[in-house]
Design a protein around this motif. Structure first.
Motif, PDB file in Angstrom:
ATOM      1  N   ARG A  21      52.613  53.574  22.021  1.00 12.13           N
ATOM      2  CA  ARG A  21      51.427  54.105  23.020  1.00 12.13           C
ATOM      3  C   ARG A  21      52.657  54.995  24.101  1.00 12.13           C
TER       4      ARG A  21
ATOM      5  N   GLN B 134      52.330  58.425  27.082  1.00 10.57           N
ATOM      6  CA  GLN B 134      51.118  58.881  28.134  1.00 10.57           C
ATOM      7  C   GLN B 134      52.227  58.793  28.947  1.00 10.57           C
TER       8      GLN B 134
ATOM      9  N   ASP C 166      56.142  51.250  36.925  1.00 12.85           N
ATOM     10  CA  ASP C 166      54.821  49.906  36.497  1.00 12.85           C
ATOM     11  C   ASP C 166      54.425  49.009  35.646  1.00 12.85           C
TER      12      ASP C 166
ATOM     13  N   GLN D 202      46.363  45.419  30.674  1.00 11.18           N
ATOM     14  CA  GLN D 202      46.599  46.384  31.659  1.00 11.18           C
ATOM     15  C   GLN D 202      46.971  47.620  31.281  1.00 11.18           C
TER      16      GLN D 202
ATOM     17  N   TYR E 221      41.748  50.694  25.737  1.00 10.48           N
ATOM     18  CA  TYR E 221      42.038  49.585  24.957  1.00 10.48           C
ATOM     19  C   TYR E 221      41.873  48.262  25.493  1.00 10.48           C
TER      20      TYR E 221
ATOM     21  N   GLU F 281      40.746  61.753  26.550  1.00  8.03           N
ATOM     22  CA  GLU F 281      41.149  61.700  25.555  1.00  8.03           C
ATOM     23  C   GLU F 281      41.485  60.802  24.837  1.00  8.03           C
ATOM     24  N   PRO F 282      41.577  60.524  23.394  1.00  7.29           N
ATOM     25  CA  PRO F 282      41.751  59.002  23.143  1.00  7.29           C
ATOM     26  C   PRO F 282      43.264  59.252  23.284  1.00  7.29           C
ATOM     27  N   GLN F 283      44.089  60.385  23.661  1.00  9.82           N
ATOM     28  CA  GLN F 283      45.977  60.499  23.402  1.00  9.82           C
ATOM     29  C   GLN F 283      45.800  60.691  24.785  1.00  9.82           C
ATOM     30  N   ALA F 284      44.469  61.019  25.874  1.00 10.90           N
ATOM     31  CA  ALA F 284      45.013  61.572  27.310  1.00 10.90           C
ATOM     32  C   ALA F 284      44.186  61.207  28.404  1.00 10.90           C
ATOM     33  N   GLY F 285      45.006  59.118  28.787  1.00 12.52           N
ATOM     34  CA  GLY F 285      43.951  58.214  29.408  1.00 12.52           C
ATOM     35  C   GLY F 285      44.109  58.134  30.798  1.00 12.52           C
ATOM     36  N   SER F 286      45.012  58.343  32.004  1.00 11.32           N
ATOM     37  CA  SER F 286      45.975  58.344  33.122  1.00 11.32           C
ATOM     38  C   SER F 286      46.791  59.570  32.614  1.00 11.32           C
ATOM     39  N   SER F 287      47.282  60.440  31.948  1.00 10.07           N
ATOM     40  CA  SER F 287      47.708  61.907  31.615  1.00 10.07           C
ATOM     41  C   SER F 287      46.744  63.150  31.578  1.00 10.07           C
TER      42      SER F 287
ATOM     43  N   ASP G 146      47.500  66.410  29.496  1.00 12.03           N
ATOM     44  CA  ASP G 146      47.994  66.262  28.228  1.00 12.03           C
ATOM     45  C   ASP G 146      46.620  66.424  27.267  1.00 12.03           C
TER      46      ASP G 146
ATOM     47  N   MET H 234      37.261  60.844  25.445  1.00 10.70           N
ATOM     48  CA  MET H 234      36.773  58.899  24.923  1.00 10.70           C
ATOM     49  C   MET H 234      37.102  58.417  26.728  1.00 10.70           C
ATOM     50  N   TRP H 235      36.624  56.809  26.431  1.00 12.05           N
ATOM     51  CA  TRP H 235      35.800  56.444  27.511  1.00 12.05           C
ATOM     52  C   TRP H 235      34.966  56.995  28.387  1.00 12.05           C
TER      53      TRP H 235
ATOM     54  N   PRO I 288      40.211  47.319  37.566  1.00 14.02           N
ATOM     55  CA  PRO I 288      41.718  47.858  38.002  1.00 14.02           C
ATOM     56  C   PRO I 288      41.757  48.984  36.453  1.00 14.02           C
ATOM     57  N   ILE I 289      41.030  48.941  35.691  1.00 14.28           N
ATOM     58  CA  ILE I 289      41.705  49.998  34.301  1.00 14.28           C
ATOM     59  C   ILE I 289      40.926  51.305  35.316  1.00 14.28           C
TER      60      ILE I 289
ATOM     61  N   THR J 228      43.828  53.651  36.880  1.00 13.96           N
ATOM     62  CA  THR J 228      45.030  52.493  36.883  1.00 13.96           C
ATOM     63  C   THR J 228      45.366  52.359  38.665  1.00 13.96           C
ATOM     64  N   HIS J 229      44.902  50.333  38.146  1.00 10.37           N
ATOM     65  CA  HIS J 229      46.211  50.318  39.492  1.00 10.37           C
ATOM     66  C   HIS J 229      47.533  51.077  40.228  1.00 10.37           C
ATOM     67  N   GLY J 230      48.246  50.874  39.117  1.00  9.71           N
ATOM     68  CA  GLY J 230      48.983  52.366  38.797  1.00  9.71           C
ATOM     69  C   GLY J 230      49.353  53.454  39.632  1.00  9.71           C
TER      70      GLY J 230
END
Lengths: 598, 598
Positions: free
Chosen positions: A331, A333, A354, A422, A427, B167-173, B176, B196-197, B446-447, B451-453
């Motif tokens: 994955r 990111q 992390d 986490q 996902y 988006e599917p390829q970009a969650g935390s970032s 992108d 996504m999500w 936490p997600i 996210t937590h991180g």
């Protein structure tokens, strides 16, 4: 699931490079074995777990067993098929005597073999594992007739076994069970009562189910001293070994759980008159050993079951760890902390500090716990097959470590599963991936076979003070020996040894301080904190052992061992400081609180 | 569920005895309010949550929403009915201007009101809460036309809102994301891309859904500086406000989750040509504010959403705590440690020290977190309605605390739910009780929303160093003021103050030491440990505040507050020691690890 559920490389390291289990073949019981026979069992287990157990793990979770109107239990057919293959391979009988059709495998190899199935499918694996525990108890405490009648068919996979301890009103407190067993004068008893939380308590997987049931005979002493143990088969067994009429054991209901759904968990009535064996209501039972000694026999199975629960927790943790390692490698990111160019390509998430923390923590938890599990399994072998003093010492050490090998993986390999979720991000929270199921399945383990709190009371209230403190002394001696070896190696190992030595000294001193109060309520008030600090000390010891076993060897595998050890000593072991401070303070917060304040 | 999901007594204490929220009525915006109007909202919320939200919580979990062949979403009817009642009571509009049909409630009262619904049914409550966040953003950054067209129907409950970032390829970032928005020259844009999500991303609960969507216009700068924000309604809105033709936004699939199942979570296609608004494919979108400033607008909603996530975590933790308190008071099992008479009656399990530990820990977590949640909500009010410097200071403090109010409850109120299961024993692991669902629902927190991180990076990499360290300075000043007050009170409060002061000094020193390295990779390597130590310091502060607010008052409620504070200072705050030691050591374990070692 394309990721392997367990690591054969790690098992090879632990079994051969560390525990040196091939030396066991020098003992008479294992003389027919060799590294080749052990490897063959491990190869077979890995192959069978991946082919027959893993594929229906998710399906069994999504389609839990249910009761049909006729009172029978329906479940997905893959379970019976997997267990048929497992039984036919002779794995139920793995540890048992050749005279009983077994392979006389060492416990440590048998546990490693079974861990593959637990990691691949905890729910399905529970049926044979309960059966093995049941059969072990009967071999140790049953009559020859009971062994012939019940153990042989269990080892062949024709019957499965259960342990029936808890009742709806008596879970942790067996002193309060009310199931009654009335002797009929013909050597049989009739049982009446209700048992709760019975795993594998009913199903159509086998032609019969062998319940081991705790009950009280009329006039027995109050409390745990009046508990007897009975064999109560679901169907009576005829003189020729064939399965006969239905006993008066009735499935009242299935418990619907958060996880571990593939294993039926049942409420059973004994002797409610639904069936009338021999023309009369009452569940026919056969006494095991002597009256009123049932709990001591059952402890034989419970201690084995506690190691077994630890292994389920370890295996689930391990499976989740391996999946998150694979996910984090593929994955992509984000970017490195010092890369400010938004047009550069995203990196695999295992480049982020992390995420590495979450992977290293999982590795430290699951590999540390697996080392402890196998170490304890080898103690079982030593207790049973070593010579004289060594056997006694192994038994004492095993008794002391049993609450740890049960509770520590149940806590920290569950935490590993949470970290696996986490790492997967959103996902991981979906049922498209496996890790959420591992987390739900694993949440059972701090509850059954003695809750976390019960393990703390067992460790601090019983194990470390038994025989005048011999349990703690033998552990301190074993840890001390590792520390001494590590000291002479130098480098990080010596550093870890010094850190571990300081914690060991504190644990010993704290134990003395707590019992020096002379007040059990004060001594035991924070027994969970004691359990957790003690557990971290033990796992740090396991990591130091692994560092020594890896000493002088290079390559990714050994570097990984060293990195996980470093993580454990820097991030985890220091957590014991505040726990031991709390214990040393003889804190009364929990004793002083009034329930009305909640 | 017969146990209340939240404690009105605790809310009264926190709102009136501690935060003194009635003083807010002295400000112009809240001049029409009084303790009576606040109480009326809280009474209504408690009543409605228990009558309309709690009863279908379990049913919604067991019967998750599913897609019909026509692409629409079917869910149990109780959800729509509860939300109809909620909307009709005017609660969606609670915090909004009277000119928009709102009540102009202070944020702190509105949050307390909403917490009842979150505790009763996290899944159903998500729809209006997303809508409130969406509407708040449009009020702050949208045009008058956008407010009239979208905000008014949302506040009436006719439309619901979403936020579409990932988006599917970009969650935390978010740098992108690839969703594109092409201007059509007529003031509208056409969007194409996949999100996504997206919670609440599709359903039939309302006549329309207002998506706020992050996308990039052609030629925009790379990374987060090229992100724009668009309103994209599911159905276009006609000039007269009626709902018109279908926009090109298509539900691709629903995510199937471990928990929080009542809230649809979706994969949405924008502009895939399934629909052709105005005769053409492409999702019609309307720019919010200016191009390329989308992320800064969205942060407005994200920060609010982060407080909101904290409240969901708190509410779930609180509901589980109250259920385990009731269970422990009525369930009997075992005897006191010093009672060796097996014939004495079993005692309620809240007499056992380890059960008390689990109850006190939950109390310390959930009441400490609720205090922080309400404190932050009051900072929102101060930021918006206090005078001059006080408003700036409140904003700075809120910015600093936002990663804590999101992450700490997500971690520790989830742990509270785990303890609630443990108090219930085997029963807690079954779906016959509510606590296992709370645990599954809470694992989401936490997600999502960072996210937590990500919260750790936000706190250490941004918040404590912003404006030359002003964020940390204003927090240290606020904590210092509490410490000073407590010092003069004496007794346990002074003891706690001294302990907290030492941790605060360490946190400040550690922050300096980390950034003194001049190396962001080293400084940020252990940002999760920093987040967690910082969080425990903040919650200890909240407990010291509560001890001061309870000072001089007697009775079970106040004794309970003092006992929970004692628990937090003795059992929890010391955990920060090893975390800060680790940070001070500038440990490189996570930086040095090679991914090949896993």
């Amino acid at each position: 699931m394309t990721t392997a559920p367990l690591s054969r490389r790690d098992l090879d390291f632990l079994l051969y490079e560390w525990l040196d289990v091939t030396t066991l073949t020098g003992r008479k019981r294992f003389a027919e074995h060799s590294k080749e026979t052990f490897d063959a069992v491990l190869d077979l287990s890995a192959d069978m777990a991946v082919k027959h157990f893993a594929p229906h793990n998710k399906k069994a979770d999504a389609n839990e067993p249910h009761m049909l109107p006729d009172g029978s239990v329906e479940m997905i057919p893959e379970v019976a098929e997997a267990l048929r293959v497992f039984g036919e391979a002779g794995l139920i009988a793995g540890q048992f005597d050749e005279a009983l059709g077994g392979m006389q495998l060492p416990a440590v190899v048998a546990r490693a073999s079974l861990a593959w199935f637990q990691a691949a499918n905890a729910g399905t694996s529970a049926y044979p594992f309960l059966t093995i525990g049941n059969a072990n108890l009967l071999v140790a405490h049953g009559s020859q007739e009971q062994i012939d009648t019940y153990v042989r068919p269990m080892l062949e996979g024709r019957f499965f076994g259960t342990m029936c301890l808890s009742e709806p009103q008596a879970g942790s407190s067996l002193a309060d069970i009310t199931t009654r067993a009335v002797p009929r004068g013909d050597g049989t008893y009739r049982l009446t009562g209700t048992k709760m939380w019975i795993s594998g308590g009913d199903h159509e997987l086998t032609e019969n189910i062998v319940h081991l049931v705790l009950a009280k005979v009329p006039g027995a002493p109050a409390g745990v001293k009046g508990i007897s143990l009975f064999v109560v088969p679901k169907r009576l067994v005829n003189a020729d070994g064939s399965t006969g009429e239905r006993n008066d054991v009735t499935l009242v209901g299935l418990n619907h759980k958060m996880g571990n759904r593939g294993t039926t968990n049942t409420l059973l009535n004994f002797g409610d008159g639904t069936h009338t064996p021999g023309g009369e209501p009452g569940a026919v039972g056969y006494l095991v050993g002597e009256e009123n000694k049932g709990l001591s026999y059952m402890f034989h199975m419970m201690n084995e079951a506690r190691i077994g629960v630890g292994f389920v927790a370890i295996s689930l943790g391990y499976a989740g760890y391996l999946q998150s390692v694979d996910y984090a490698a593929t994955r992509t990111q984000g970017r490195a902390a010092d890369d400010k160019d938004p047009t550069s390509a995203p990196v695999p998430i295992n480049r982020h500090a992390d995420v590495r923390r979450m992977l290293l923590a999982q590795k430290a938890y699951v590999e540390g716990a697996l080392a402890l599990g196998l170490y304890c399994a080898k103690l079982v072998d030593d207790q049973e097959t070593a010579e004289g003093e060594a056997a006694t010492r192994a038994g004492l050490l095993l008794d002391t470590l049993t609450p740890i090998v049960k509770s520590w993986p149940s806590q920290w390999c569950l935490e590993a599963n949470s970290l696996a979720i986490q790492v997967h991000g959103g996902y991981g929270y979906t049922r498209d991936y496996d890790v959420e199921q591992f987390y739900r399945d694993n949440r059972l383990n701090p509850i059954h076979e003695g809750t976390h709190g019960i393990q703390g009371l067992d460790l601090l209230g019983r194990k470390v003070i038994m025989q005048g403190g011999a349990g703690l002394a033998v552990l301190a001696e074993a840890v001390g020996a590792t520390i001494a070896r590590a000291g002479s190696v130098g480098g990080p190992a010596a550093e870890y040894a010094s850190q571990l030595g300081a914690v060991l000294d504190r644990v010993v001193a704290t134990t003395g301080r707590l019992w020096g109060t002379g007040d059990p309520a004060v001594a035991l008030a924070n027994s969970s904190a004691y359990l957790e600090a003690f557990g971290h000390m033990v796992i740090a010891w396991m990591w130091l052992e692994q560092v020594l076993a890896a000493d002088g060897r290079s390559g990714d595998f050994y570097e990984g061992k060293r990195a996980a050890a470093r993580y454990f000593f820097r991030y985890e072991l220091p957590k014991t400081g505040p726990q031991l401070d709390l214990l040393d303070s003889l804190d009364r917060t929990l004793l002083d609180v009034d329930p009305a304040w909640f």
